[in-house]
Design an enzyme around this catalytic site. Structure first.
Site, PDB file in Angstrom:
ATOM      1  N   ASP A  13      55.739 -30.697  -3.448  1.00  0.00           N
ATOM      2  CA  ASP A  13      55.760 -31.325  -2.699  1.00  0.00           C
ATOM      3  C   ASP A  13      54.212 -31.915  -1.490  1.00  0.00           C
ATOM      4  OD1 ASP A  13      57.819 -31.410  -2.113  1.00  0.00           O
ATOM      5  OD2 ASP A  13      58.052 -28.940  -0.585  1.00  0.00           O
ATOM      6  N   VAL A  14      53.392 -32.641  -2.210  1.00  0.00           N
ATOM      7  CA  VAL A  14      51.518 -32.771  -2.190  1.00  0.00           C
ATOM      8  C   VAL A  14      52.026 -34.751  -2.711  1.00  0.00           C
ATOM      9  CG1 VAL A  14      50.492 -31.161  -2.282  1.00  0.00           C
ATOM     10  CG2 VAL A  14      50.289 -32.394  -4.227  1.00  0.00           C
ATOM     11  N   LYS A  16      53.142 -35.726  -5.591  1.00  0.00           N
ATOM     12  CA  LYS A  16      53.680 -36.420  -6.938  1.00  0.00           C
ATOM     13  C   LYS A  16      54.680 -37.967  -6.847  1.00  0.00           C
ATOM     14  CE  LYS A  16      54.422 -32.609  -9.472  1.00  0.00           C
ATOM     15  NZ  LYS A  16      54.758 -32.223  -7.996  1.00  0.00           N
ATOM     16  N   LYS A  38      59.992 -38.436 -16.184  1.00  0.00           N
ATOM     17  CA  LYS A  38      59.979 -36.519 -15.681  1.00  0.00           C
ATOM     18  C   LYS A  38      61.135 -35.045 -16.437  1.00  0.00           C
ATOM     19  CE  LYS A  38      59.970 -33.994 -11.630  1.00  0.00           C
ATOM     20  NZ  LYS A  38      58.496 -34.269 -10.624  1.00  0.00           N
ATOM     21  N   GLU A 116      54.986 -37.442 -14.836  1.00  0.00           N
ATOM     22  CA  GLU A 116      55.401 -36.753 -13.936  1.00  0.00           C
ATOM     23  C   GLU A 116      55.396 -34.786 -13.824  1.00  0.00           C
ATOM     24  OE1 GLU A 116      57.130 -36.086 -10.013  1.00  0.00           O
ATOM     25  OE2 GLU A 116      57.118 -38.193 -10.750  1.00  0.00           O
ATOM     26  N   GLU A 177      48.023 -38.301   2.031  1.00  0.00           N
ATOM     27  CA  GLU A 177      47.711 -38.164   2.466  1.00  0.00           C
ATOM     28  C   GLU A 177      49.508 -38.221   3.135  1.00  0.00           C
ATOM     29  OE1 GLU A 177      46.293 -41.441   5.188  1.00  0.00           O
ATOM     30  OE2 GLU A 177      44.258 -40.547   4.654  1.00  0.00           O
ATOM     31  N   TYR A 206      50.030 -42.016   4.555  1.00  0.00           N
ATOM     32  CA  TYR A 206      51.189 -41.992   5.827  1.00  0.00           C
ATOM     33  C   TYR A 206      52.074 -42.468   5.514  1.00  0.00           C
ATOM     34  CZ  TYR A 206      54.155 -39.370   8.273  1.00  0.00           C
ATOM     35  OH  TYR A 206      55.657 -38.343   8.591  1.00  0.00           O
ATOM     36  N   LEU A 207      53.362 -42.513   5.228  1.00  0.00           N
ATOM     37  CA  LEU A 207      54.456 -43.063   5.337  1.00  0.00           C
ATOM     38  C   LEU A 207      55.231 -42.492   6.145  1.00  0.00           C
ATOM     39  CD1 LEU A 207      54.768 -43.603   0.958  1.00  0.00           C
ATOM     40  CD2 LEU A 207      53.556 -45.262   3.192  1.00  0.00           C
TER      41      LEU A 207
END
Length: 240
Positions: A13-14, A16, A38, A116, A177, A206-207
């Protein structure tokens, strides 16, 4: 020759997938035939088309090449847990040879492939092997995604060190972010830029609208990243 890049994160949860979609968009804008891969995904939903993972769907949607879902994500698991646990629970092994086979099948149709990973660098795929083992086997250059928050400096430096100790090229890193800008966020980013030897590809802000405007459909991410430093890293790897 097909360019191949492996995306790892400093943790789960960073961001990717957000960074991966941004990279695919940036490469597509430069004229590359792009494909997202993936190979292993856990945490999926049953749909009318079968088991589907949202991260894999985002990569599929952001690839310039038309790919079937199974080409993007050959190993899909229902439970959102470590792949080796999901694999054992569902009775489906994850052979490293199968991951390589899936990658080879994408190479004829794409000249820029983004792979990924799942979780962090040492995420286990079986009791014997981690994602890092496969990346080392394939000799893939690595792009590291750092979720900028308290604790990220230690996580990022440990991950970068592990990649480089494996004899692999850390081609670059992305600052994502993951929270609204905090009091020390700029200082975290400055410290990371100073201490990570690989180049910074860009900062994804940040979205706040990610729920209403998910990465599966949005096309406004590529401009946050600069791929010229990746080309420089590629030349350096060739000259090593």
């Amino acid at each position: 020759m097909t360019k191949r890049w492996f995306i790892t994160g400093t943790d789960t949860d960073v961001g990717k997938t957000v960074a991966s979609c941004a990279l695919l968009q940036a490469a597509t804008a430069q004229g590359y035939r792009t494909a997202g891969y993936k190979p292993v995904a856990s945490g999926s939903q049953m749909t009318a088309d079968g088991l589907r993972n949202s991260d894999a769907l985002a990569l599929q949607a952001n690839s310039s090449q038309r790919l079937g879902y199974s080409q993007v994500n050959p190993f899909t698991f229902l439970e959102a847990t470590s792949p080796h646990i999901a694999s054992e629970s569902e009775g489906r092994a994850i052979p490293l040879t199968a991951l390589s086979q899936g990658l080879r099948q994408l190479e004829p149709s794409a000249d820029w492939i983004l792979i990924e990973g799942a979780g962090g660098w040492f995420t286990p795929l079986s009791p014997q092997a981690t994602f890092a083992d496969w990346v080392q086997q394939e000799q893939l250059p690595v792009i590291m995604v750092v979720g900028v928050k308290l604790g990220c400096i230690n996580h990022a430096l440990l991950t970068a060190q592990a990649i480089q100790h494996a004899g692999l090229t850390l081609a670059g890193w992305v600052a994502n972010e993951v929270t609204p800008a905090g009091r020390r966020q700029a200082e975290y980013q400055a410290t990371l830029t100073r201490m990570i030897t690989a180049p910074l590809l860009g900062i994804i802000p940040y979205l706040s609208d990610i729920e209403e405007n998910p990465v599966t459909t949005r096309r406004d991410l590529g401009h946050y990243l600069d791929l010229t430093v990746l080309r420089a890293a590629e030349r350096e790897a060739v000259n090593m």
